[in-house]
Design a protein around this motif. Sequence first.
Motif, PDB file in Angstrom:
ATOM      1  N   UNK A  26       0.808  -1.224   0.000  1.00 16.64           N
ATOM      2  CA  UNK A  26       0.000   0.000   0.000  1.00 16.64           C
ATOM      3  C   UNK A  26       0.842   1.276   0.000  1.00 16.64           C
ATOM      4  N   UNK A  27       0.208   2.352  -0.470  1.00 14.37           N
ATOM      5  CA  UNK A  27       0.738   3.703  -0.302  1.00 14.37           C
ATOM      6  C   UNK A  27      -0.004   4.431   0.817  1.00 14.37           C
ATOM      7  N   UNK A  28      -1.283   4.096   0.987  1.00 16.78           N
ATOM      8  CA  UNK A  28      -2.150   4.814   1.920  1.00 16.78           C
ATOM      9  C   UNK A  28      -3.022   3.798   2.673  1.00 16.78           C
ATOM     10  N   UNK A  29      -3.125   3.971   3.993  1.00 11.80           N
ATOM     11  CA  UNK A  29      -3.920   3.072   4.829  1.00 11.80           C
ATOM     12  C   UNK A  29      -5.038   3.855   5.495  1.00 11.80           C
ATOM     13  N   UNK A  30      -6.283   3.490   5.197  1.00 10.60           N
ATOM     14  CA  UNK A  30      -7.451   4.132   5.799  1.00 10.60           C
ATOM     15  C   UNK A  30      -7.808   3.351   7.064  1.00 10.60           C
ATOM     16  N   UNK A  31      -7.498   3.913   8.225  1.00  7.00           N
ATOM     17  CA  UNK A  31      -7.596   3.172   9.490  1.00  7.00           C
ATOM     18  C   UNK A  31      -8.889   3.496  10.215  1.00  7.00           C
ATOM     19  N   UNK A  32      -9.675   2.452  10.486  1.00  6.01           N
ATOM     20  CA  UNK A  32     -10.943   2.598  11.207  1.00  6.01           C
ATOM     21  C   UNK A  32     -10.700   3.227  12.568  1.00  6.01           C
ATOM     22  N   UNK A  33     -11.657   4.041  13.014  1.00  2.00           N
ATOM     23  CA  UNK A  33     -11.467   4.868  14.212  1.00  2.00           C
ATOM     24  C   UNK A  33     -12.392   4.501  15.378  1.00  2.00           C
ATOM     25  N   UNK A  34     -13.009   3.319  15.336  1.00  4.39           N
ATOM     26  CA  UNK A  34     -13.753   2.853  16.492  1.00  4.39           C
ATOM     27  C   UNK A  34     -15.262   2.916  16.408  1.00  4.39           C
ATOM     28  N   UNK A  59      -7.431   8.728   8.395  1.00  4.12           N
ATOM     29  CA  UNK A  59      -8.515   8.408   9.328  1.00  4.12           C
ATOM     30  C   UNK A  59      -9.730   7.964   8.527  1.00  4.12           C
ATOM     31  N   UNK A  60     -10.386   6.910   9.004  1.00  2.00           N
ATOM     32  CA  UNK A  60     -11.519   6.306   8.288  1.00  2.00           C
ATOM     33  C   UNK A  60     -12.756   6.334   9.190  1.00  2.00           C
ATOM     34  N   UNK A  61     -13.321   7.521   9.414  1.00  2.00           N
ATOM     35  CA  UNK A  61     -14.466   7.640  10.322  1.00  2.00           C
ATOM     36  C   UNK A  61     -15.767   7.190   9.670  1.00  2.00           C
ATOM     37  N   UNK A  62     -16.670   6.671  10.484  1.00  2.00           N
ATOM     38  CA  UNK A  62     -17.967   6.235   9.978  1.00  2.00           C
ATOM     39  C   UNK A  62     -19.063   6.512  10.985  1.00  2.00           C
ATOM     40  N   UNK A  76     -28.212  12.422  10.827  1.00  2.78           N
ATOM     41  CA  UNK A  76     -27.478  13.352  11.676  1.00  2.78           C
ATOM     42  C   UNK A  76     -27.718  14.774  11.179  1.00  2.78           C
ATOM     43  N   UNK A  77     -27.596  15.719  12.082  1.00  2.10           N
ATOM     44  CA  UNK A  77     -27.513  17.107  11.656  1.00  2.10           C
ATOM     45  C   UNK A  77     -26.093  17.351  11.137  1.00  2.10           C
ATOM     46  N   UNK A  78     -25.911  18.454  10.427  1.00  2.84           N
ATOM     47  CA  UNK A  78     -24.586  18.767   9.923  1.00  2.84           C
ATOM     48  C   UNK A  78     -23.587  18.939  11.071  1.00  2.84           C
ATOM     49  N   UNK A  79     -24.029  19.580  12.162  1.00  2.00           N
ATOM     50  CA  UNK A  79     -23.118  19.780  13.281  1.00  2.00           C
ATOM     51  C   UNK A  79     -22.736  18.459  13.935  1.00  2.00           C
ATOM     52  N   UNK A  80     -23.674  17.514  13.977  1.00  2.00           N
ATOM     53  CA  UNK A  80     -23.359  16.201  14.529  1.00  2.00           C
ATOM     54  C   UNK A  80     -22.320  15.473  13.670  1.00  2.00           C
ATOM     55  N   UNK A  81     -22.408  15.656  12.345  1.00  2.00           N
ATOM     56  CA  UNK A  81     -21.414  15.053  11.458  1.00  2.00           C
ATOM     57  C   UNK A  81     -20.033  15.639  11.733  1.00  2.00           C
ATOM     58  N   UNK A  82     -19.974  16.954  11.932  1.00  2.16           N
ATOM     59  CA  UNK A  82     -18.699  17.593  12.279  1.00  2.16           C
ATOM     60  C   UNK A  82     -18.156  17.000  13.568  1.00  2.16           C
ATOM     61  N   UNK A  83     -19.010  16.867  14.573  1.00  2.00           N
ATOM     62  CA  UNK A  83     -18.567  16.366  15.874  1.00  2.00           C
ATOM     63  C   UNK A  83     -18.079  14.920  15.789  1.00  2.00           C
ATOM     64  N   UNK A  84     -18.852  14.051  15.104  1.00  6.29           N
ATOM     65  CA  UNK A  84     -18.450  12.634  15.068  1.00  6.29           C
ATOM     66  C   UNK A  84     -17.154  12.455  14.278  1.00  6.29           C
ATOM     67  N   UNK A  85     -16.931  13.328  13.280  1.00 10.58           N
ATOM     68  CA  UNK A  85     -15.691  13.250  12.516  1.00 10.58           C
ATOM     69  C   UNK A  85     -14.504  13.722  13.348  1.00 10.58           C
ATOM     70  N   UNK A  86     -14.648  14.858  14.005  1.00  7.13           N
ATOM     71  CA  UNK A  86     -13.567  15.366  14.856  1.00  7.13           C
ATOM     72  C   UNK A  86     -13.231  14.376  15.968  1.00  7.13           C
ATOM     73  N   UNK A 126     -18.496  17.551   6.312  1.00  6.43           N
ATOM     74  CA  UNK A 126     -17.211  16.860   6.253  1.00  6.43           C
ATOM     75  C   UNK A 126     -16.096  17.826   5.869  1.00  6.43           C
ATOM     76  N   UNK A 127     -16.390  18.756   4.966  1.00 10.44           N
ATOM     77  CA  UNK A 127     -15.403  19.775   4.606  1.00 10.44           C
ATOM     78  C   UNK A 127     -15.056  20.646   5.811  1.00 10.44           C
ATOM     79  N   UNK A 128     -16.071  20.980   6.611  1.00 14.09           N
ATOM     80  CA  UNK A 128     -15.823  21.798   7.795  1.00 14.09           C
ATOM     81  C   UNK A 128     -14.884  21.089   8.748  1.00 14.09           C
TER      82      UNK A 128
END
Length: 242
Positions: A26-34, A59-62, A76-86, A126-128
């Motif tokens: 691999x060149x890049x590893x997308x690692x699950x975050x829990x 980071x491989x968030x879901x 989810x609301x947009x803000x919840x998506x920001x929070x779960x990603x961060x 997600x961009x935020x």
Amino acid sequence: MKLNCDVGESFASWSKGDDQLIMPYLDMANIACGFHASDPDTMSQTVALAKAHNVSIGAHPGYADLQGFGRRSIAHTQQQIVHLTLYQVGALQGICRLHHTQVDYIKPHGALYNDMMQDIGLYSAMLQAASILNLPLMILATERSDYVQLAKRANVTLIHEGFADRRYGANKQLAPRSLSGAVLEDVKQVEYQAKAMLNKHTFKSIDQQDIRLHADSICLHGDNANALVFAKCLRSLIDGQQ
């Protein structure tokens, strides 16, 4: 062209994928975050493995969906998506600091990824998150000009991704896994699709339409039963393009 793969998706005593064998290709590893898979110990082991092979860490968030492996949409609301990603990326960044390395990009997982490509509000969230963390964001290579423009406004670098082991619809979105043949199992089919992406040639969608993708990276799913065979094939194809 870079080869990326979804890895680190084991959880406690439940093992998934051949990360030890696949990582050297691999060149890049997308690692699950829990949230859809993994746990702190698995994250640490996978980060150490990626670092040992000089593989870039993503980071491989879901969605919070261990039972469904992150493949079920959850509102989810947009803000919840920001929070779960961060939250998830921050966890992986902490593990990376332990190993004196870093997270280089974000690639959403499963239903979150698919939903992001269908819902511009979710994509904006997600961009935020990516902007806050100053990290590139991986998206499907669909050539959506509105998505590109939004990323420019947010000052977020995009990594356009093509999938070697998944079939596409005529709209350049991934064919649903519920469709027969949506997940490729034959190395010849994977090779055909990857060659087309590498050379920017057309290839057939699942409904037999000609499509063309302009990708920066090709993805391989680590949980595919033939992932190691595919990894060897794709590494050879990509190296042959250098």
